[in-house]
Design an enzyme around this catalytic site. Structure first.
Site, mmCIF file in Angstrom:
data_model
loop_
_atom_site.group_PDB
_atom_site.id
_atom_site.type_symbol
_atom_site.label_atom_id
_atom_site.label_comp_id
_atom_site.label_asym_id
_atom_site.label_seq_id
_atom_site.Cartn_x
_atom_site.Cartn_y
_atom_site.Cartn_z
ATOM 1 N N TYR A 7 108.535 36.840 4.677
ATOM 2 C CA TYR A 7 107.333 37.567 4.247
ATOM 3 C C TYR A 7 106.262 37.530 5.337
ATOM 4 C CZ TYR A 7 103.456 38.917 1.133
ATOM 5 O OH TYR A 7 102.382 39.548 0.553
ATOM 6 N N SER B 41 98.361 40.502 5.167
ATOM 7 C CA SER B 41 98.240 39.230 4.459
ATOM 8 C C SER B 41 97.762 38.154 5.411
ATOM 9 C CB SER B 41 99.591 38.810 3.878
ATOM 10 O OG SER B 41 99.556 37.485 3.394
#
Length: 323
Positions: free
Chosen positions: A231, A218
């Protein structure tokens, strides 16, 4: 030669440029707002989206507008002919789009998902429409035994395993760092890191020279996100895992790479953000819109196919809409 005249001329020119810019600034005219960028085979949805918030883990059938995954203008050319791919989080979002394109390129598919049976059934139908077989496996990738059984069932069904796509993820924001609970932190790490580790360790013994692992990273693993500390940590860890594992498996002829997307319109975000934020999802990218899953999936085909990327391993491929 007297240099005074050319120097004075240069000064005059610079001041003229400066004067014009200052006049433009004082005029108060703002540049026209650019429209969201459309550079694909078809136009994609742009913010604002309908305000919506969905319970975890999120169901693609309830997202409005529906994420685009079928890539109708993509023509398969046998890049994965005769291969078998196991895709976690394959029921929806990026995972579903990857499953469809892999099938179009000739691969049979096993998808792993948590509990979204309707979404998984749609993915299976889409793969079968491409003329390939699809095995659906429901379970929790944070549990080692489930990962072992998933690989075992895929091998029993197809007799081989050539591509592993680690894609399943858990993401929920925490506005204040002190509000991030240990349970929240633990759930994110167990799903996003343990899940990738378990699946890779179970799959590798069955993979042969020329096989590939593609992990989903990501942009948050590159830049960080103040409301997604846990995250971001896992995605940065996935990038490091990718590079380290690629070095470990290079003697086996197994390539390991990662795709690091920016904002993508999938069930992950409408089930993570408040409805107001969801309506503007992706609007802050230079392209002023989020990616659709079918715009990300070709990168997985590229990294999975030995025809395309036989000399590429340990790489992180960002797809972030112009950042």
């Amino acid at each position: 030669m007297d240099q005074a005249k050319p120097a004075k001329a240069a000064v005059k020119k610079q001041r003229a440029v400066q004067k014009k810019v200052e006049a433009d600034d004082r005029s108060g005219q703002k540049p026209r707002r650019k429209q969201p960028m459309q550079a694909g085979a078809r136009d994609y949805p742009v913010p604002p989206f309908p305000k919506q918030h969905h319970p975890k883990p999120g169901e693609e059938t309830k997202i409005e507008p529906p994420p685009l995954y079928d890539a109708p203008y993509w023509t398969g050319s046998g890049k994965l002919e005769g291969k078998v791919a196991l895709i976690t989080g394959g029921d929806s979002g990026i995972g579903r789009a990857v499953a469809v394109l892999f099938a179009r390129e000739g691969a049979d598919i096993a998808i792993v998902y948590l509990a979204e049976d309707k979404d998984a059934a749609i993915t299976r139908q889409a793969v079968e429409k491409e003329g390939k077989r699809c095995l659906t496996l429901s379970g929790d990738v944070s549990k080692r035994e489930f990962c072992r059984q998933a690989v075992k069932r895929a091998m029993a069904e197809f007799g081989r395993l050539d591509v592993l796509v680690n894609n399943a993820a858990f993401q929920v924001h925490s506005t204040a760092f002190e509000d991030l609970t240990e349970e929240h932190f633990d759930t994110t790490l167990k799903t996003n890191l343990y899940g990738y580790f378990h699946m890779a360790q179970e799959a590798v013994p069955h993979m042969r020279q020329g096989s590939a692992i593609v992990n989903t990273g990501s942009v948050t693993g590159i830049e960080g996100s103040k409301e997604l500390i846990d995250y971001s940590m896992t995605k940065g860890g996935i990038h490091a895992f990718t590079r380290a594992l690629s070095a470990s498996l290079i003697d086996k002829g197994i390539r390991v790479n990662a795709v690091a997307p920016g904002p993508v319109w999938t069930p992950l975000n409408p089930s993570e953000k408040e409805a107001e934020e969801v309506s503007q999802f992706g609007a802050k990218t230079p392209m002023k819109r989020p990616a659709q899953p079918e715009e990300i999936a070709p990168a997985y085909v590229f990294l999975a196919s030995p025809q395309c990327s036989s000399y590429i391993t340990g790489e992180i491929l960002p797809i972030v809409g112009g950042y």
